[in-house]
Design an enzyme around this catalytic site. Sequence first.
Site, PDB file in Angstrom:
ATOM      1  N   GLU A 101       0.849  -1.206   0.000  1.00 56.47           N
ATOM      2  CA  GLU A 101       0.000   0.000   0.000  1.00 56.47           C
ATOM      3  C   GLU A 101       0.874   1.242   0.000  1.00 56.47           C
ATOM      4  O   GLU A 101       1.923   1.274   0.650  1.00 56.47           O
ATOM      5  CB  GLU A 101      -0.913  -0.023   1.234  1.00 56.47           C
ATOM      6  CG  GLU A 101      -1.970   1.050   1.264  1.00 56.47           C
ATOM      7  CD  GLU A 101      -2.942   0.840   2.427  1.00 56.47           C
ATOM      8  OE1 GLU A 101      -3.325   1.841   3.046  1.00 56.47           O
ATOM      9  OE2 GLU A 101      -3.298  -0.330   2.725  1.00 56.47           O
ATOM     10  N   ASP A 103       0.166   5.351   0.595  1.00 53.15           N
ATOM     11  CA  ASP A 103      -0.931   6.176   1.119  1.00 53.15           C
ATOM     12  C   ASP A 103      -0.693   7.672   1.071  1.00 53.15           C
ATOM     13  O   ASP A 103       0.373   8.158   1.480  1.00 53.15           O
ATOM     14  CB  ASP A 103      -1.163   5.853   2.609  1.00 53.15           C
ATOM     15  CG  ASP A 103      -1.792   4.510   2.840  1.00 53.15           C
ATOM     16  OD1 ASP A 103      -2.252   3.890   1.875  1.00 53.15           O
ATOM     17  OD2 ASP A 103      -1.820   4.082   4.006  1.00 53.15           O
ATOM     18  N   GLU A 105      -3.195  10.350   3.063  1.00 51.88           N
ATOM     19  CA  GLU A 105      -4.408  10.564   3.850  1.00 51.88           C
ATOM     20  C   GLU A 105      -4.406  12.012   4.330  1.00 51.88           C
ATOM     21  O   GLU A 105      -3.397  12.491   4.862  1.00 51.88           O
ATOM     22  CB  GLU A 105      -4.478   9.601   5.037  1.00 51.88           C
ATOM     23  CG  GLU A 105      -4.719   8.162   4.628  1.00 51.88           C
ATOM     24  CD  GLU A 105      -4.899   7.236   5.827  1.00 51.88           C
ATOM     25  OE1 GLU A 105      -5.959   6.611   5.931  1.00 51.88           O
ATOM     26  OE2 GLU A 105      -3.964   7.162   6.657  1.00 51.88           O
TER      27      GLU A 105
END
Length: 393
Positions: A101, A103, A105
Amino acid sequence: MGNFWFPAMLLLSIFVASFSVASASDFHQEFDLTWGDQRAQILNGGELLTLTLDKASGSGFRSKREYLFGRIDMQIKLVAGNSAGTVTAFYLSSEGPNHDEIDFEFLGNLSGDPYIVHTNVYCQGKGDREQQFYLWFDPTKNFHTYSIVWNQQRILFLVDNIPIRVFNNEESIGVPFPKNQPMRIYSSLWDADNWATRGGLVKTDWSKAPFKAYYRNFNANACTWSNAESNCASQMLNSAGNNVWRTQALDASGRRRLRWVQRYFMVYNYCADLKRFPQGRPRECRHSRITPAGNSSIVPGPNIMKPETMGNFDSTELQCAKTYIHLPVPGKRHRYMVFRTYGRKSIWYCLGNLKVQKQKLAYDYDIYQGIAYPRSFVVATAELAVAAFFLSL
């Protein structure tokens, strides 16, 4: 003024190149709305996608395709106003317990307080590689481009083409790197008031709902994965001019921008969290040359930026890097004198975040390559020349 024309035009060309994006893709063709019922919508003939969060549910989408390496760009305008407790996530992820993953955010905050950009890299199900940053602009006023460059050597996190983080492939010293699992693009808007804002101390104000985020101008210059095969080989033959991302790294200018972001806007770096890693920093951190924990003496946000007195629209008193500056707005001569009197370094951050408002009128300053200047610089040749002059100070 004649000597300013070349640097001014150079500055303009660099600025335009840095903030340009590829032509928009049709969201209908590229993405599936995966949850949230009607809270996720594709509008304007596939050119705009919106996610909504209310007390009942958030919403999300994911790409129809899987990718194994590439450059992913998305323009996003984040939740405006009091967004405390909300998280807007934009990321790449594979499936399964040992997933990879990458990311972005975006952690909401109270009105007037800055968003925090939370980044992380998972490999084989293990993350714990968080770095967090403030932004040098208000991400709710306009669309900005958030990019992930993922190749076999490194992962780059870019904001408006400015690097904020590099995660290098350190397999040679035993650090896993995501390179074997194809990933889809995901995005979601959801309630995380148990941790998102000040560690969960500030809760979501549902009287401000619904909360909404906007997406446009998606572009994936990447290798797609289908039937257990990648199209990378054929893509190299058919689009040789679009393969910069395959070996993309930071040049001298990119390294300067990265140092600037990590010095003035980094608010958390796992590599500097000795309490979290009492047995020693993770292996990849020992090879890192970035500022370990940002610059604690200049912390973006209300601690420095909060005005001592707002006064009227014609002048503002504020504390800026512990130096008091009287900044008349919007006279060009006065801005020039501020630069000449205090020097660029002491007020880069301050000018970059200053917003003086009267009624609905806002005068915003942007920072580019360490230079703070009003947005009108990009359309006014005369002011571009002044900006180029600042570069030479």
